[in-house]
Write an enzyme that holds these catalytic residues in place. Sequence first.
Site, PDB file in Angstrom:
ATOM      1  N   LYS A 126     -24.190 -35.791  12.874  1.00 27.93           N
ATOM      2  CA  LYS A 126     -22.729 -35.870  13.375  1.00 27.93           C
ATOM      3  C   LYS A 126     -22.115 -34.755  13.641  1.00 27.93           C
ATOM      4  O   LYS A 126     -23.084 -33.856  14.116  1.00 27.93           O
ATOM      5  CB  LYS A 126     -21.509 -35.607  11.412  1.00 27.93           C
ATOM      6  CG  LYS A 126     -22.143 -35.347  10.404  1.00 27.93           C
ATOM      7  CD  LYS A 126     -21.556 -35.222   9.238  1.00 27.93           C
ATOM      8  CE  LYS A 126     -21.862 -34.166   7.865  1.00 27.93           C
ATOM      9  NZ  LYS A 126     -20.858 -33.587   7.143  1.00 27.93           N
ATOM     10  N   TYR A 162     -10.115  -5.847  25.989  1.00 28.16           N
ATOM     11  CA  TYR A 162      -8.580  -5.683  25.358  1.00 28.16           C
ATOM     12  C   TYR A 162      -8.189  -4.766  24.493  1.00 28.16           C
ATOM     13  O   TYR A 162      -8.433  -5.415  23.818  1.00 28.16           O
ATOM     14  CB  TYR A 162      -7.732  -7.354  25.252  1.00 28.16           C
ATOM     15  CG  TYR A 162      -8.149  -7.786  26.312  1.00 28.16           C
ATOM     16  CD1 TYR A 162      -7.469  -8.137  27.232  1.00 28.16           C
ATOM     17  CD2 TYR A 162      -9.325  -9.496  26.849  1.00 28.16           C
ATOM     18  CE1 TYR A 162      -6.725  -9.270  28.150  1.00 28.16           C
ATOM     19  CE2 TYR A 162      -8.710 -10.404  27.493  1.00 28.16           C
ATOM     20  CZ  TYR A 162      -7.351 -10.089  28.296  1.00 28.16           C
ATOM     21  OH  TYR A 162      -8.013 -10.865  29.319  1.00 28.16           O
TER      22      TYR A 162
HETATM   23  C1  LIG Z   1     -22.383 -36.828   2.681  1.00 26.75           C
HETATM   24  C2  LIG Z   1     -22.884 -35.466   3.837  1.00 26.75           C
HETATM   25  N1  LIG Z   1     -24.348 -35.596   3.311  1.00 26.75           N
HETATM   26  C3  LIG Z   1     -24.854 -35.050   3.858  1.00 26.75           C
HETATM   27  C4  LIG Z   1     -24.956 -34.004   4.037  1.00 26.75           C
HETATM   28  C5  LIG Z   1     -25.770 -32.697   5.316  1.00 26.75           C
HETATM   29  O1  LIG Z   1     -25.207 -31.389   4.557  1.00 26.75           O
HETATM   30  P1  LIG Z   1     -25.966 -29.623   4.905  1.00 26.75           P
HETATM   31  O2  LIG Z   1     -26.092 -29.419   6.831  1.00 26.75           O
HETATM   32  O3  LIG Z   1     -25.941 -29.141   4.046  1.00 26.75           O
HETATM   33  O4  LIG Z   1     -27.780 -30.654   5.126  1.00 26.75           O
HETATM   34  C6  LIG Z   1     -23.520 -33.693   4.395  1.00 26.75           C
HETATM   35  C7  LIG Z   1     -23.013 -32.766   5.441  1.00 26.75           C
HETATM   36  O5  LIG Z   1     -21.941 -32.703   5.825  1.00 26.75           O
HETATM   37  C8  LIG Z   1     -22.584 -34.740   4.247  1.00 26.75           C
HETATM   38  O6  LIG Z   1     -20.686 -34.651   4.403  1.00 26.75           O
END
Ligand SMILES: Cc1ncc(COP(=O)(O)O)c(C=O)c1O
Length: 358
Positions: free
Chosen positions: A35, A255
Amino acid sequence: MSWGPRAIVDSGALRHNLGVVRRYAPRSKVMAVIKANAYGHGLVPTARALIGADAFGVARLAEGLALRDQGLGQRIVLLEGVFSKDELDTVALHGFEIVVHSPQQIELLRDWRGVKQHHVWIKVDSGMNRLGFRIEDFPAAWQALNECPSVSAKPRLMTHLASADERDSQHTDAQVSRFRVLVEKLGVERSAANSAGLLAWPQAHMEWVRPGVMLYGVSPFADGVGAAFDLRAAMTLCTRLIAVRLVKPGERVGYGGSWVAGTASRIGIAAIGYGDGYPRQIGSGSPVLVAGQRCKIAGRVSMDMIAIDLANAQSAQVGDDVTLWGQGLPVEEMATCAATIPYELICGVSQRVTVEYR
Ligand SMILES: Cc1ncc(COP(=O)(O)O)c(C=O)c1O
């Protein structure tokens, strides 16, 4: 030669890290979490590099569609599920799997009149209090979904760990055992472990693991780096020096003039700033690599540039490479400098940065 910032993504490192996942959880299937633009690494090319995963996890429908648009036919799980009939229609059309975490989503499925059946993952809230059915509400949700004609047989089960990155926390054991006890007699596939769960809590592995950050070579723990688990940094954020100037003792840089030259100094100006996702919170004195030499930022990060004290890189010239994080400079270290977590740094690389795959 590009003079602007580049995020160089090493697809070999992504594949290697998937191999590390398999070594840690040899009996589990892997849902690679890609994602948020694959945590800043580019959704589609990352999916191609991780094609050996058993499924992909994305948060939203648009991310799933972007993968299908580019011809990726793999299993894709929408981790937040869907919120309207139209979205359910699209899910059916593209064969996405959906997480069901609320009574409203059960209603949507009950009311849906399509021909296909949906593959669902029921989310259990085992203690994080974010998404999912509370333990006491789970039996009714399970029954409703099993009786729902638009849901295919054997819904899978999922929970999310709130504190797996705290190795001495009691919460993870409590969450895992609550989840295990609740679902043990159901005989369906289960998933609980994110990267930290995968690396530190074998009891959380179950039939599916859901690694995200470790696939990118980054440690999920606050006190270490990915290399400690044989992970390889997949992203190196770099740019070039676009100017070098001399400042006299007592002169101020940037800055607010927060950096003041103690002696005659060479200052390099590098083309990267908070407009590229390099946080302004990274303070004066934080490290960067100039032509491989560790140097310090001089003064405040501005929108498109940073100033660097070249005391440790006396021969540095305009055009030299500057590494902000990645190979040679762990993003975990830079996250500490920015008072944040490495997730936020890699996800925050802005669209203005060219992404190059190697
Ligand atoms: C439902 C879910 N599963 C797995 C993950 C993967 O987590 P990580 O990046 O800590 O391995 C996430 C990430 O936020 C998540 O929201």
